[in-house]
Design a protein around this motif. Structure first.
Motif, short mmCIF file in Angstrom:
data_model
loop_
_atom_site.label_atom_id
_atom_site.label_comp_id
_atom_site.label_asym_id
_atom_site.label_seq_id
_atom_site.Cartn_x
_atom_site.Cartn_y
_atom_site.Cartn_z
N GLY A 403 1.36 2.28 -6.04
CA GLY A 403 -0.09 2.10 -5.93
C GLY A 403 -0.71 1.82 -7.29
O GLY A 403 -0.05 1.35 -8.22
N LEU A 404 -2.01 2.13 -7.40
CA LEU A 404 -2.73 1.86 -8.64
C LEU A 404 -2.55 3.00 -9.65
O LEU A 404 -2.49 4.17 -9.29
CB LEU A 404 -4.21 1.68 -8.34
N GLN A 405 -2.53 2.65 -10.91
CA GLN A 405 -2.37 3.64 -11.96
C GLN A 405 -3.69 4.31 -12.36
O GLN A 405 -3.73 5.47 -12.71
CB GLN A 405 -1.73 2.98 -13.19
N SER A 406 -4.79 3.54 -12.27
CA SER A 406 -6.11 4.10 -12.66
C SER A 406 -7.21 3.34 -11.94
O SER A 406 -6.99 2.28 -11.35
CB SER A 406 -6.30 4.00 -14.18
N ASP A 407 -8.44 3.88 -12.04
CA ASP A 407 -9.58 3.27 -11.35
C ASP A 407 -9.88 1.86 -11.86
O ASP A 407 -10.46 1.04 -11.12
CB ASP A 407 -10.81 4.14 -11.51
N LYS A 408 -9.51 1.58 -13.06
CA LYS A 408 -9.83 0.25 -13.60
C LYS A 408 -9.02 -0.87 -12.95
O LYS A 408 -9.33 -2.05 -13.11
CB LYS A 408 -9.58 0.23 -15.11
N ASP A 409 -7.94 -0.48 -12.17
CA ASP A 409 -7.07 -1.48 -11.56
C ASP A 409 -7.59 -2.00 -10.22
O ASP A 409 -7.02 -2.94 -9.66
CB ASP A 409 -5.66 -0.90 -11.37
N TRP A 410 -8.61 -1.36 -9.66
CA TRP A 410 -9.14 -1.85 -8.38
C TRP A 410 -9.72 -3.25 -8.55
O TRP A 410 -10.33 -3.57 -9.55
CB TRP A 410 -10.25 -0.93 -7.86
N THR A 411 -9.49 -4.08 -7.49
CA THR A 411 -10.09 -5.42 -7.49
C THR A 411 -10.83 -5.62 -6.19
O THR A 411 -10.56 -4.96 -5.18
CB THR A 411 -9.00 -6.50 -7.61
N GLY A 412 -11.73 -6.55 -6.19
CA GLY A 412 -12.48 -6.81 -4.97
C GLY A 412 -11.67 -7.55 -3.93
O GLY A 412 -11.68 -7.22 -2.75
N ASP A 413 -10.88 -8.54 -4.37
CA ASP A 413 -10.13 -9.36 -3.43
C ASP A 413 -9.00 -8.58 -2.77
O ASP A 413 -8.70 -8.80 -1.59
CB ASP A 413 -9.56 -10.59 -4.14
N GLY A 414 -8.35 -7.69 -3.50
CA GLY A 414 -7.20 -6.98 -2.93
C GLY A 414 -7.49 -5.54 -2.57
O GLY A 414 -6.56 -4.73 -2.47
N PHE A 415 -8.77 -5.23 -2.33
CA PHE A 415 -9.18 -3.84 -2.15
C PHE A 415 -8.46 -3.14 -0.99
O PHE A 415 -7.99 -2.01 -1.12
CB PHE A 415 -10.70 -3.77 -1.94
N VAL A 416 -8.33 -3.82 0.16
CA VAL A 416 -7.71 -3.19 1.34
C VAL A 416 -6.23 -2.92 1.09
O VAL A 416 -5.74 -1.83 1.37
CB VAL A 416 -7.89 -4.08 2.58
N LYS A 417 -5.51 -3.89 0.56
CA LYS A 417 -4.08 -3.70 0.28
C LYS A 417 -3.87 -2.63 -0.79
O LYS A 417 -2.91 -1.86 -0.73
CB LYS A 417 -3.45 -5.01 -0.17
N GLU A 418 -4.79 -2.58 -1.76
CA GLU A 418 -4.66 -1.56 -2.80
C GLU A 418 -4.87 -0.16 -2.23
O GLU A 418 -4.20 0.80 -2.62
CB GLU A 418 -5.67 -1.85 -3.92
N SER A 419 -5.74 -0.07 -1.26
CA SER A 419 -5.96 1.21 -0.58
C SER A 419 -4.71 1.63 0.19
O SER A 419 -4.27 2.77 0.15
CB SER A 419 -7.16 1.13 0.35
N GLU A 420 -4.15 0.66 0.95
CA GLU A 420 -2.96 0.94 1.76
C GLU A 420 -1.76 1.33 0.92
O GLU A 420 -0.92 2.11 1.36
CB GLU A 420 -2.62 -0.29 2.61
N SER A 421 -1.69 0.82 -0.31
CA SER A 421 -0.53 1.11 -1.14
C SER A 421 -0.46 2.57 -1.55
O SER A 421 0.59 3.04 -2.00
CB SER A 421 -0.56 0.24 -2.40
#
Length: 425
Positions: A403-421
């Motif tokens: 998944g993501l390492q920190s809050d700065k890695d969130w993106t708008g385009d991949g938000f759903v997949k980043e959540s699922e990870s």
């Protein structure tokens, strides 16, 4: 199809300049094959086709009677053809049968229940049997009779001689005159007359094997299979020698040198002849994994160095089911030989083998033997490569779950997949 002259055949030998340091070279065999191809029996299009063409010889199925007691005389070989075996390899013959004196009992069995058990599944079989003790003239007469009665069936002669070029040439000439379709050379019998440089004594000595193969392949006008001994460190070396010296096929494995066991009541070895025994050849179900390993080694060498369209591999070792046969074919075998299995289950075994092999083919939607021959060979590699593959797979699995390492890695385009990870269920 027109046959080749002896001059053409001789040009197919690869004996000059031989050494054990082979380059990665693909050999193309000038053909001595294709003399006897017959139409296959008609089958329903919905049924898998078990027929195979090996070195130009058409067989209704890949199941071959291996050289030994099941091919010891006309009566039993005729029975094999009548039951539907794809081909028959006769018991090994030589010029002088008077040298062959068998003893009895000459077999011993190993059961799953252990030493001395008279119950339980037979998993191993040992023999101290020699080659045919019947006069050569008798065997040749029966070969001819079989070919006269079954002209469209494949009969293969197994031959073995001493370290004598003239003897080999005479034996080949006399055997070929009967009309046999091919010759299997016994370079592999583990017991009996090794002092005369016969059987495994040749198959274990690559220099000697090359010389004898040269004699044989300069003389023979039908396809030649060289039968390999497993009683050697690297079975691919003599197999390479046999093929590069002109043989069209390899058969493997012959039996494994063994002592079956000691009777704990009498303290005598088995099989026991007048209180004594001698090491013999081990076969049946227990040798199957060993045979698979040896066949895999030969198949990998053949695929890398030889033109597989012109060369063949006949696998032997512990075949009692269609699944056993399928394993050998998945490793690259063109045909599968059965000897001990027939001694244990009878000639009707071929029907069971055929049904079970067809069931396997239906399961995977294979229509022919060639559809899956060699399909598993590519999945064998080195231990070093296995470590590398596993490390890479672990790395990829960790990356997916990380998944993501920190809050700065969130993106708008991949938000759903980043959540699922980062979800755990």
């Amino acid at each position: 199809m027109a046959s080749f002259s002896m001059t053409q055949i001789r040009t197919g030998n690869y004996t000059s300049g031989f050494s054990l340091n082979y380059p990665n070279k693909v050999y193309a065999r000038p053909s001595r094959i294709g003399f006897k191809v017959f139409a296959s029996e008609s089958e329903s299009s919905s049924e898998p086709d078990l027929s195979v063409t090996v070195n130009g010889l058409r067989m209704p199925n890949p199941f071959v009677i291996g050289s030994g007691p099941p091919g010891t005389n006309y009566t039993v070989m005729k029975r094999a053809f009548d039951e539907g075996w794809g081909a028959v390899i006769a018991k090994t013959v030589s010029l002088d049968a008077a040298k062959v004196i068998n003893v009895t009992p000459r077999y011993a069995r190993l059961r799953a229940n252990g030493n001395g058990s008279t119950k339980g599944e037979i998993i191993g079989w040992q023999n101290i049997e020699l080659i045919s003790d019947r006069p050569l003239e008798t065997m040749l007469k029966e070969f001819k009779q079989l070919k006269d009665e079954y002209p469209d069936r494949i009969l293969i002669a197994s031959i073995m001689e001493e370290y004598n070029k003239a003897a080999w040439e005479e034996l080949i000439d006399r055997v070929e005159q009967t009309g046999v379709d091919a010759i299997e050379i016994n370079f592999s019998c583990p017991h009996g007359m090794p002092e005369r440089k016969m059987g495994a004594a040749v198959g274990q000595d690559c220099a000697l094997l090359e010389e004898v193969c040269g004699w044989i392949n300069a003389k023979a006008t039908v396809p030649v299979w060289a039968k390999m001994t497993p009683n050697i460190t690297d079975i691919s070396q003599p197999a390479r020698v046999a093929l590069s010296s002109g043989s069209e096929g390899i058969a493997a494995i012959n039996t494994i040198m063994s002592v079956m066991g000691i009777n704990l009541d009498t303290l005598r070895p088995e099989p026991c002849v007048e209180g004594y025994s001698t090491p013999g050849g081990y076969s049946a179900k227990a040798v199957h994994p060993i045979a698979l390993g040896k066949v895999m080694s030969i198949a990998k060498m053949m695929k890398a160095e030889f033109d597989s369209e012109n060369y063949s591999l006949s696998a032997i070792g512990g075949v009692e089911t269609g699944g056993d046969a399928a394993e050998f074919i998945l490793l690259g075998a063109n045909t599968v030989q059965v000897c001990t299995g027939v001694m244990m289950h009878g000639y009707g075994l071929v029907k069971k083998l055929s049904v079970e092999l067809k069931d396997f083919m239906k399961k995977h939607n294979f229509k022919s033997i060639e559809d899956f021959r060699g399909a598993s060979l590519e999945y064998f590699t080195t231990h070093t490569d296995l470590v590398k593959r596993q490390q890479e797979a672990i790395k990829q699995r960790k990356a997916i779950k990380k998944g993501l390492q920190s809050d700065k890695d969130w993106t708008g385009d991949g938000f759903v997949k980043e959540s699922e990870s980062m979800v755990s269920n």
